[in-house]
Write an enzyme that holds these catalytic residues in place. Structure first.
Site, PDB file in Angstrom:
ATOM      1  N   ARG A   1     -32.572  32.662  33.434  1.00 36.04           N
ATOM      2  CA  ARG A   1     -31.741  33.784  33.867  1.00 36.04           C
ATOM      3  C   ARG A   1     -32.493  35.100  33.986  1.00 36.04           C
ATOM      4  NH1 ARG A   1     -28.726  30.179  31.390  1.00 36.04           N
ATOM      5  NH2 ARG A   1     -26.754  29.656  32.373  1.00 36.04           N
TER       6      ARG A   1
ATOM      7  N   THR B   1     -41.646  31.152  27.561  1.00 32.09           N
ATOM      8  CA  THR B   1     -42.263  31.684  28.778  1.00 32.09           C
ATOM      9  C   THR B   1     -43.762  31.919  28.593  1.00 32.09           C
ATOM     10  OG1 THR B   1     -41.568  33.922  28.132  1.00 32.09           O
ATOM     11  CG2 THR B   1     -40.150  32.727  29.679  1.00 32.09           C
TER      12      THR B   1
ATOM     13  N   HIS C   1     -28.836  21.819  23.675  1.00 32.10           N
ATOM     14  CA  HIS C   1     -28.773  21.427  25.087  1.00 32.10           C
ATOM     15  C   HIS C   1     -29.623  20.195  25.385  1.00 32.10           C
ATOM     16  CE1 HIS C   1     -27.585  25.861  26.053  1.00 32.10           C
ATOM     17  NE2 HIS C   1     -26.591  25.156  25.559  1.00 32.10           N
TER      18      HIS C   1
ATOM     19  N   CYS D   1     -28.452  -2.143  30.212  1.00 27.37           N
ATOM     20  CA  CYS D   1     -27.053  -2.400  30.597  1.00 27.37           C
ATOM     21  C   CYS D   1     -26.743  -2.082  32.055  1.00 27.37           C
ATOM     22  CB  CYS D   1     -26.108  -1.606  29.690  1.00 27.37           C
ATOM     23  SG  CYS D   1     -26.049   0.176  30.042  1.00 27.37           S
TER      24      CYS D   1
END
Length: 248
Positions: free
Chosen positions: A35, A27, A120, A156
């Site tokens: 959140r 931040t 993540h 692809c």
């Protein structure tokens, strides 16, 4: 004893540290958290992975959000907190950083790719969901601006998505295995800027504590594991960890 002094003593005493970072460390680099009081998820609902795969409209909205944040992401630079983490790795106090973040700022701070365990994923590039071919964000943005959608994979024809783990998508096996390894080896587990509500990633600090590690949580808001921690610091990470490590 001040929090910074207590943290310094715990870092000095630990033979091996596991470092676990969340959105709060970034931040101060201008990247909003998810959140917090004004976090991303207070303004919009996350898009589920299965919706991205099945619904062209969901894919377009996902990419619109990513490109809307592009200027912020590209302007962000590592802050004192990232530099403090990098220092601990250079000193050999930690072998890797486990992160929930997708912004690439740990790598930008000088930490090699192989020492950043991204639970993540990473939003600074994209990949094909079928063949894994990597795609540059700026190329995809140019196509989106021109056509209103991101084209299929050049190799692809498969669906292309940012290299992040979306809600409803399986966690990556190798990063999870490595994070578990770091957790079990830790004498001190540092949580830096995570709300500790997203599982299974949020379970690592508790595992470390059960195995006998000391637990420190640096986060501006309360977390579910505060009562378990040996030290909880509510100051900003840049100030607290930067001060404890002597990082400018």
């Amino acid at each position: 004893m001040s929090d910074a002094a207590a943290l310094r003593r715990m870092i000095d005493a630990a033979g091996r540290i596991a470092i676990f970072t969340g959105a709060g460390i970034s931040t101060d680099s201008g990247i909003p958290d998810f959140r917090g009081t004004n976090g991303v998820w207070t303004k919009m609902q996350p898009i589920q992975f299965q919706d991205f795969v099945a619904d062209p409209a969901a894919r377009r909205e996902t990419w619109r959000r990513r490109f809307d944040s592009d200027d912020v992401m590209r302007a962000a630079r590592p802050n004192r907190g990232h530099r403090a983490v990098a220092l601990l790795l250079r000193q050999g106090k930690a072998q890797a950083v486990i992160t929930q973040n997708i912004d690439g700022l740990h790598q930008a701070s000088g930490i090699p790719d192989d020492q950043v365990i991204e639970l993540h994923g990473n939003s600074t590039y994209a990949s094909c969901l079928d063949c894994g071919t990597r795609h540059g964000i700026q190329e995809l943005r140019a196509a989106f601006d021109a056509q209103g959608e991101v084209p299929g994979c050049t190799a692809c024809g498969g669906l292309v998505k940012t290299a992040t783990i979306s809600f409803g998508q399986s966690m990556p096996e190798e990063p999870m295995r490595r994070a578990q390894e770091e957790t079990l080896a830790a004498e001190l587990f540092l949580v830096l800027g995570s709300s500790l509500v997203v599982h299974p990633a949020a379970g690592f600090p508790e595992i470390a504590k059960r195995r006998g590690a000391r637990l420190v949580i640096l986060n501006r808001q309360a977390t579910p594991l505060d009562d378990l921690a040996d030290l909880v610091i509510r100051d900003g990470i840049a100030e607290a960890l930067g001060g404890a490590t002597g990082t400018n």
